[in-house]
Every structure is written in structure tokens, then in C-alpha cells.
Design an enzyme around this catalytic site. Structure first.
Site, PDB file in Angstrom:
ATOM      1  N   SER A 102       0.855  -1.189   0.000  1.00  0.00           N
ATOM      2  CA  SER A 102       0.000   0.000   0.000  1.00  0.00           C
ATOM      3  C   SER A 102       0.884   1.229   0.000  1.00  0.00           C
ATOM      4  CB  SER A 102      -0.883  -0.002   1.252  1.00  0.00           C
ATOM      5  OG  SER A 102      -1.523   1.247   1.438  1.00  0.00           O
ATOM      6  N   TYR A 115      -2.523   0.205  10.669  1.00  0.00           N
ATOM      7  CA  TYR A 115      -2.510  -0.311   9.299  1.00  0.00           C
ATOM      8  C   TYR A 115      -1.169  -0.014   8.635  1.00  0.00           C
ATOM      9  CZ  TYR A 115      -3.698  -0.853   4.349  1.00  0.00           C
ATOM     10  OH  TYR A 115      -3.706  -1.221   3.028  1.00  0.00           O
TER      11      TYR A 115
END
Length: 232
Positions: free
Chosen positions: A133, A146
Site C-alpha cells: 500500500s 494499518y
């Protein structure tokens, strides 16, 4: 497990939806596929659309189930880690259980599945692709747990690449920006914003980057690929 038609074999986790599903579609013309995920019905439905594919339903956080599921895979040409979770929250508001859950899914499950499949990947001199990501490159406020899990995933990929280079296993981290998926809708909902799909990358665009990594010629090792929505 061997493929009688001689085509390379790929395992794609998180294949029932989103980026994983798009990756499966992108690879189906050239690879036989194991479609990983927990939604057996969705995997079976996808398998009917992609000749040469079959469901591989397993909970990746269940180590015993994963060990049983990889039994018989003697050669694996491609392993794509697309399964993951994304839960937002500030450090002040994120409890330990959320940290543990995100690391369990986004890092520990990836490491264990890779470890168990290394003999098969070494046999094939295979490719491993980690769907990371943008959060694995830059941590933003409200994304602490995250982002930390994705930074850890990047470190795992870097270590694996260095350790397995002599065995011919190539490792690529793909860092997409925000992608138009169900997970993104949940994230935007958490942020309290209005969802506008045109602002985000299409899953098919990310799948194209994965295919580029998988099909790179022998003299080229793609280590990190970064994608952003055009105009962002």
C-alpha cells in the site's frame, strides 16, 4: 500438486473480490490458478469463469489449516499475496486487539504461507508479489496500525528477496494508492467522507502492475512498484 497441461501455476490470495479478483482475471490467460480466500461460494463462482482455475478456500490465520492446504503443492511459479485488512484509527483510539489483528492478517499470515511454500517456489524459481500500500511507504495520521503492518510487510519482502535471491525466487512489493474496492468504501465510511470511485485506481490497473512483475524477463528484477491515481 502438478499441472498436467504444463502451464505455470499461481496462487492468488484474496481472490474472491477486489484486487485479488482482478489479478486472477489478469493471470488466467497464461497461468493455472489456485484461488485463495474464505468465501467458498465466491471462489467456486469465479473458478467457473476462469478455465484452469480452482478454489483454494482457507483461513490464512489458521496455521494448521494453511499447512494442510499447501500439502501436495510441489511446484509453484507465482504467489500473489492480495488478502489483507485495513482498519483505521489514531494511536489514542486503537486498542491492542486491532493492532494484533492487522499484523496477524497483513504480516504473520503472509510470512507463514510464504514459508510453507518456499520449497515449491524454489523448485520453480518462482515469483512472489506482495500487495502492499502507499501506507507502507508513508504513514498518515489515523492510519497508525494499518501503516505499521504495511511497513512490516515491506521489511518482510526486502528480507525474503535478499535471502532467496540465490535460489532464484524473485520478490516484488506493489504499493498502490487508494483503489476502488469494497475495502476502500469501508475506509471512506470510517473517514466520514463521500465515496467517489473516479478518485481511485481501478483494481484492473493494479492487477496490470502485478502481471508486469510476474512476467518480467529473467534479466530484470522488479523490486518495488508504486502506483498512484492519475492527477493525485
Amino acid at each position: 500438486m502438478t499441472e498436467p497441461d504444463g502451464r505455470p501455476l499461481a496462487l492468488v490470495t484474496g481472490a474472491s473480490r477486489g484486487i485479488g479478483r482482478a489479478v486472477a482475471w489478469a493471470m488466467a490467460p497464461s497461468h493455472d490458478l489456485l484461488l485463495g480466500g474464505r468465501d467458498t461460494a465466491a471462489l467456486e463462482a469465479l473458478a467457473t469463469e476462469l478455465p484452469g482455475s480452482r478454489p483454494w478456500p482457507v483461513d490464512l490465520t489458521d496455521s494448521a489449516a494453511v499447512a494442510a492446504a499447501v500439502g501436495g503443492i510441489e511446484r509453484l511459479d507465482v504467489l500473489v499475496h492480495s488478502a489483507g485488512v485495513g482498519i483505521l484509527g489514531t494511536v489514542a483510539d486503537t486498542p491492542a486487539q486491532t493492532w494484533r489483528h492487522q499484523f496477524e492478517v497483513n504480516v504473520v499470515a503472509v510470512a507463514e504461507l510464504t514459508r510453507l511454500l518456499l520449497p515449491a517456489l524454489r523448485t520453480a524459481r518462482g515469483r512472489v508479489v506482495m500487495l502492499n500500500s502507499g501506507a507502507g511507504l508513508n504513514a498518515r495520521p489515523g492510519w497508525a496500525s494499518y501503516a505499521a503492518s504495511k511497513f512490516a510487510l515491506r521489511a518482510f519482502a526486502d528480507a525474503l528477496r535478499a535471502e532467496e535471491a540465490e535460489n532464484g525466487v524473485r520478490v516484488t512489493s506493489v504499493h498502490p494508492g487508494r483503489v476502488d474496492t469494497e475495502m476502500q468504501r469501508a475506509v471512506v465510511d470510517q473517514e466520514g467522507d463521500v465515496y467517489r470511485p473516479e478518485k481511485y485506481l481501478r483494481p484492473e490497473s493494479v492487477a496490470g502492475a502485478v502481471l508486469l512483475a510476474v512476467t518480467a524477463p529473467e534479466d530484470a528484477a522488479l523490486t518495488d512498484l508504486v502506483l498512484r491515481p492519475a492527477g493525485s
